[in-house]
Scaffold this motif. Structure first.
Motif, PDB file in Angstrom:
ATOM      1  N   UNK A 302       1.207  -5.659  17.356  1.00 42.67           N
ATOM      2  CA  UNK A 302       0.997  -6.801  16.462  1.00 42.67           C
ATOM      3  C   UNK A 302      -0.411  -6.788  15.865  1.00 42.67           C
ATOM      4  N   UNK A 303      -1.386  -6.370  16.656  1.00 38.06           N
ATOM      5  CA  UNK A 303      -2.756  -6.251  16.152  1.00 38.06           C
ATOM      6  C   UNK A 303      -2.841  -5.181  15.068  1.00 38.06           C
ATOM      7  N   UNK A 304      -2.198  -4.034  15.330  1.00 40.95           N
ATOM      8  CA  UNK A 304      -2.200  -2.945  14.348  1.00 40.95           C
ATOM      9  C   UNK A 304      -1.505  -3.354  13.057  1.00 40.95           C
ATOM     10  N   UNK A 309      -1.738  -5.047   7.363  1.00 39.65           N
ATOM     11  CA  UNK A 309      -1.393  -6.036   6.339  1.00 39.65           C
ATOM     12  C   UNK A 309      -2.639  -6.513   5.593  1.00 39.65           C
ATOM     13  N   UNK A 310      -3.776  -6.555   6.294  1.00 36.05           N
ATOM     14  CA  UNK A 310      -5.045  -6.858   5.627  1.00 36.05           C
ATOM     15  C   UNK A 310      -5.388  -5.738   4.645  1.00 36.05           C
ATOM     16  N   UNK A 311      -5.177  -4.485   5.080  1.00 35.03           N
ATOM     17  CA  UNK A 311      -5.399  -3.349   4.186  1.00 35.03           C
ATOM     18  C   UNK A 311      -4.502  -3.435   2.955  1.00 35.03           C
ATOM     19  N   UNK A 315      -5.588  -3.675  -0.890  1.00 37.10           N
ATOM     20  CA  UNK A 315      -5.091  -2.675  -1.838  1.00 37.10           C
ATOM     21  C   UNK A 315      -4.413  -3.344  -3.028  1.00 37.10           C
ATOM     22  N   UNK A 316      -3.658  -4.405  -2.772  1.00 33.54           N
ATOM     23  CA  UNK A 316      -3.027  -5.158  -3.878  1.00 33.54           C
ATOM     24  C   UNK A 316      -4.086  -5.729  -4.813  1.00 33.54           C
ATOM     25  N   UNK A 317      -5.198  -6.211  -4.246  1.00 30.49           N
ATOM     26  CA  UNK A 317      -6.285  -6.728  -5.083  1.00 30.49           C
ATOM     27  C   UNK A 317      -6.880  -5.613  -5.941  1.00 30.49           C
TER      28      UNK A 317
END
Length: 373
Positions: A302-304, A309-311, A315-317
């Motif tokens: 879950x941490x990974x 998901x932050x990455x 990346x979407x930004x």
């Protein structure tokens, strides 16, 4: 005596009812090229040899239960040893029926787990191969441009060689995943118990991602559940119960035989019970350790996933910013395509982790599945 012997037809009906709907029939391999998850479970339940063996065990238990003792009630008063034998027989049959039921449930649940894992793996491998093929096309295009620049003195030989190495690694990666895909199809055939596999597509199963702590299933509770659901631990407990009953009935057996020759001394029987108690405690401790480890592994996953998901968000930004710069003519379409390929690769990675999380969570919720994949 009333033995709660399980009827094989009822057992199979319970599990097939879960995956059947009105008018359902087993699909023919020639009828469709799409294999659904529910169809796969039906086929596996029908063909699984372990379930057949368990059914045979149930038949034998039914036969033993229906066999009359031939002893009228007054004989039991005259021959107390016979009464002891019948009491032991009663408990052994009852224990066997409970153990076999757990075995049936474990095998059926295990089939569901293995089929889901195989469906996930096949579709994830296909996604990964598709993504890598896109990367390969892009890498080949870049290599052609780089080679042209090299011939015109605008790039070094080292750059070209590095590009060739990257191309080779991509091709080898695709080849390795294609081999893994073929092996997984063979594995699925084995799980289903079939020799012919004419399906070229498996149903895309949704990945229902939820955090383990949201389920409010503490490791201590799951350990207790594991003990009650484990066929092996159930068999150990029943073996101890039978041994304890044998100790109680030993005096009756001696009285009936008129001698203690050939009858295991009580002190020896009690020593054996202590040994079995120790083995049972060790099995419970090992199971508890496995459950705690599974819980911790799920938390790590879950941490990974959260980090990836932050990455993805970052990346979407970057993609949004790149699209603005593309419209302004500051960057090329290739620059945007590179980010889009990176996004697809990251999405495949997140999907793979979530699929692993789903399988581990399924095992954590049903601890008797631990050790299956």
């Amino acid at each position: 005596m009333n033995f709660n012997i399980i009827n094989r037809t009822k057992l199979i009906g319970v599990f097939t009812a879960v995956v059947m709907f009105a008018g359902f029939t087993l699909p023919s391999f020639a009828d469709t090229q799409l294999l659904t998850y529910q169809d796969a479970i039906q086929i596996a339940l029908k063909n699984n040899r372990n379930l057949t063996k368990i059914s045979d065990q149930l038949d034998k238990l039914d036969e033993q239960y229906s066999t009359p003792t031939g002893a009228p009630p007054y004989i039991l008063l005259i021959k107390p040893g016979l009464s002891a034998q019948l009491t032991q027989r009663s408990q052994k049959l009852s224990n066997a029926s409970q153990t076999v039921k757990l075995q049936f449930e474990a095998v059926a649940d295990g089939l569901e787990l293995q089929i889901k894992a195989s469906f996930y793996k096949v579709n994830l491998l296909k996604d990964s191969i598709d993504m890598k093929n896109k990367k390969l096309l892009d890498a080949e295009d870049k290599h052609r441009i780089l080679s042209l620049k090299y011939r015109n003195g605008m790039a070094s030989k080292f750059e070209v060689e590095q590009s060739e190495i990257a191309l080779s690694e991509l091709k080898e990666g695709i080849k390795a995943e294609q081999i893994s895909l073929e092996k997984e199809i063979q594995n699925l055939k084995s799980i289903l118990g079939v020799t012919v596999f004419n399906y070229n597509e498996l149903e895309e199963l949704p990945i229902e991602y939820s955090l383990v702590d949201d389920l409010h299933l503490k490791p201590e509770y799951q350990a207790a559940k594991a003990v009650s659901d484990s066929p092996s631990i159930m068999a150990q407990k029943k073996s101890i119960e039978e041994a304890e009953l044998a100790v109680v009935l030993t005096p009756l057996s001696i009285a009936s035989a008129g001698t203690d020759v050939g009858i295991t001394p009580v002190n020896v029987q009690k020593s054996d019970i202590k040994l079995k108690d120790t083995e049972l405690r060790n099995a419970k401790d090992e199971l508890y350790f496995t459950i705690v480890s599974t819980y911790n592994n799920i938390k790590t996953l879950e941490t990974n996933i959260s980090q990836m998901e932050v990455q993805l968000e970052n990346l979407n930004n970057n993609i949004d910013a790149m699209q603005v710069r593309l419209k302004a003519g500051v960057v090329s379409q290739r620059d945007l395509d590179n980010l889009l390929i990176m996004k697809e690769e990251l999405l495949v990675g997140i999907k793979s982790l979530k699929a692993n999380h789903t399988m581990m969570l399924m095992q954590y919720q049903k601890p008797h599945l631990l050790g299956l994949s």
